[in-house]
Write a protein that holds these residues in place. Sequence first.
Motif, PDB file in Angstrom:
ATOM      1  N   GLY A  30      17.724   7.137   9.847  1.00  0.00           N
ATOM      2  CA  GLY A  30      18.621   7.235   8.703  1.00  0.00           C
ATOM      3  C   GLY A  30      17.984   7.203   7.334  1.00  0.00           C
ATOM      4  N   ARG A  31      17.414   6.070   6.964  1.00  0.00           N
ATOM      5  CA  ARG A  31      16.873   5.992   5.610  1.00  0.00           C
ATOM      6  C   ARG A  31      15.825   4.909   5.492  1.00  0.00           C
ATOM      7  N   ALA A  91       8.039  14.922   4.229  1.00  0.00           N
ATOM      8  CA  ALA A  91       8.919  13.746   4.206  1.00  0.00           C
ATOM      9  C   ALA A  91       9.106  13.205   2.796  1.00  0.00           C
ATOM     10  N   HIS A  92       8.819  14.023   1.799  1.00  0.00           N
ATOM     11  CA  HIS A  92       8.984  13.580   0.410  1.00  0.00           C
ATOM     12  C   HIS A  92      10.422  13.172   0.134  1.00  0.00           C
ATOM     13  N   HIS A  93      11.366  13.839   0.781  1.00  0.00           N
ATOM     14  CA  HIS A  93      12.778  13.528   0.555  1.00  0.00           C
ATOM     15  C   HIS A  93      13.113  12.089   0.958  1.00  0.00           C
ATOM     16  N   ILE A  94      12.411  11.549   1.939  1.00  0.00           N
ATOM     17  CA  ILE A  94      12.652  10.161   2.353  1.00  0.00           C
ATOM     18  C   ILE A  94      12.241   9.219   1.222  1.00  0.00           C
ATOM     19  N   ILE A  95      11.092   9.475   0.624  1.00  0.00           N
ATOM     20  CA  ILE A  95      10.631   8.656  -0.500  1.00  0.00           C
ATOM     21  C   ILE A  95      11.536   8.852  -1.710  1.00  0.00           C
ATOM     22  N   ASP A  96      11.897  10.103  -1.984  1.00  0.00           N
ATOM     23  CA  ASP A  96      12.729  10.405  -3.156  1.00  0.00           C
ATOM     24  C   ASP A  96      14.104   9.758  -3.075  1.00  0.00           C
ATOM     25  N   HIS A  97      14.628   9.562  -1.851  1.00  0.00           N
ATOM     26  CA  HIS A  97      15.967   8.993  -1.675  1.00  0.00           C
ATOM     27  C   HIS A  97      15.944   7.558  -1.158  1.00  0.00           C
ATOM     28  N   GLN A 157       0.825  -1.206   0.000  1.00  0.00           N
ATOM     29  CA  GLN A 157       0.000   0.000   0.000  1.00  0.00           C
ATOM     30  C   GLN A 157       0.864   1.263   0.000  1.00  0.00           C
ATOM     31  N   PRO A 158       0.751   2.107  -1.001  1.00  0.00           N
ATOM     32  CA  PRO A 158       1.538   3.344  -1.032  1.00  0.00           C
ATOM     33  C   PRO A 158       1.303   4.215   0.205  1.00  0.00           C
ATOM     34  N   GLY A 159       0.090   4.188   0.740  1.00  0.00           N
ATOM     35  CA  GLY A 159      -0.198   4.976   1.938  1.00  0.00           C
ATOM     36  C   GLY A 159       0.661   4.557   3.113  1.00  0.00           C
ATOM     37  N   ASN A 160       0.874   3.252   3.277  1.00  0.00           N
ATOM     38  CA  ASN A 160       1.723   2.772   4.362  1.00  0.00           C
ATOM     39  C   ASN A 160       3.180   3.172   4.150  1.00  0.00           C
ATOM     40  N   ILE A 161       3.609   3.194   2.904  1.00  0.00           N
ATOM     41  CA  ILE A 161       4.971   3.648   2.601  1.00  0.00           C
ATOM     42  C   ILE A 161       5.098   5.120   2.984  1.00  0.00           C
ATOM     43  N   GLY A 162       4.082   5.907   2.674  1.00  0.00           N
ATOM     44  CA  GLY A 162       4.097   7.326   3.035  1.00  0.00           C
ATOM     45  C   GLY A 162       4.120   7.533   4.539  1.00  0.00           C
ATOM     46  N   VAL A 163       3.308   6.780   5.268  1.00  0.00           N
ATOM     47  CA  VAL A 163       3.292   6.895   6.733  1.00  0.00           C
ATOM     48  C   VAL A 163       4.659   6.507   7.293  1.00  0.00           C
ATOM     49  N   PRO A 202       4.591   6.519  -6.143  1.00  0.00           N
ATOM     50  CA  PRO A 202       5.258   7.525  -5.323  1.00  0.00           C
ATOM     51  C   PRO A 202       4.377   8.724  -4.978  1.00  0.00           C
ATOM     52  N   GLU A 203       3.496   9.110  -5.899  1.00  0.00           N
ATOM     53  CA  GLU A 203       2.634  10.265  -5.621  1.00  0.00           C
ATOM     54  C   GLU A 203       1.643   9.976  -4.498  1.00  0.00           C
ATOM     55  N   ARG A 204       1.072   8.777  -4.491  1.00  0.00           N
ATOM     56  CA  ARG A 204       0.161   8.411  -3.391  1.00  0.00           C
ATOM     57  C   ARG A 204       0.921   8.308  -2.077  1.00  0.00           C
ATOM     58  N   ALA A 205       2.138   7.795  -2.124  1.00  0.00           N
ATOM     59  CA  ALA A 205       2.950   7.709  -0.903  1.00  0.00           C
ATOM     60  C   ALA A 205       3.293   9.111  -0.405  1.00  0.00           C
ATOM     61  N   ARG A 206       3.657  10.004  -1.303  1.00  0.00           N
ATOM     62  CA  ARG A 206       3.988  11.376  -0.905  1.00  0.00           C
ATOM     63  C   ARG A 206       2.792  12.085  -0.276  1.00  0.00           C
ATOM     64  N   TRP A 207       1.586  11.764  -0.728  1.00  0.00           N
ATOM     65  CA  TRP A 207       0.387  12.378  -0.179  1.00  0.00           C
ATOM     66  C   TRP A 207       0.263  12.073   1.316  1.00  0.00           C
TER      67      TRP A 207
END
Length: 165
Positions: free
Chosen positions: A33-34, A55-61, A16-22, A45-50
Motif C-alpha cells: 500500500g504505502r 519507485a519514485h512515486h512511493i517516496i513522493d507520496h 540512511q536515505p539509501g535504506n529508505i530507497g530500498v 529524497p534524491e539519494r533515496a530515489r537513486w
Amino acid sequence: MNALQHITIVLVRPQQPGNIGVAARAIANYGIGRLAMVCPAGFDPERARWMAPKAHHIIDHAHYCRTVSEAVADSAQVIATTARPRTQEWTVRYPGEAAQFVASNPVRTAILFGPEDNGLSNDDLALAESILTFPTTHISSMNLGQAVTATCAALRMAHTSKPAI
C-alpha cells in the motif's frame, strides 16, 4: 484495488536515505500500500530515489509523521519488527506466519521497522499487538532495507498462495 493496499510500511526514525530507497523499491515491487516515515533523520529524497528505480512515486507520496502514534492512527492492527528479546508478552511470528496472518485478516495494517542503529524502542513497541522477527543466527541484526524487502516478499507470497519464506 491491489489486495495489499491495506498495508503501510512504517520506517521509524530511519537514518540512511539509501535504506529508505530500498524500502520504497520493495513496496513498489511487491505491491504494498504505502510508505510512512516517522522523523526521518537527514532525509535526502534524491539519494533515496537513486536507490529506488521505478519507485519514485512511493517516496513522493510517503506519509511523513512526527510520532509512531500518528503513523499508525488509521491502522486496525500494528505489527512491529524486532530481533531483541523483550520482557512484554507479544505474539511472535516469523515472516511467513505474519504474512499469512495479514493475508487472512485484510484490515488496515501497519508494520513498523526501527532505526538502523538500535531498532524500535519499548515505547514504539507498545503500540504493536504482535512482533515479526526473522529466523537469523546469533548475528540477529538485519539491514533495514533488507528487512523491509523480505517482509514485502513474504506478504506478496502469502497473497498469491505461494510458499512463504
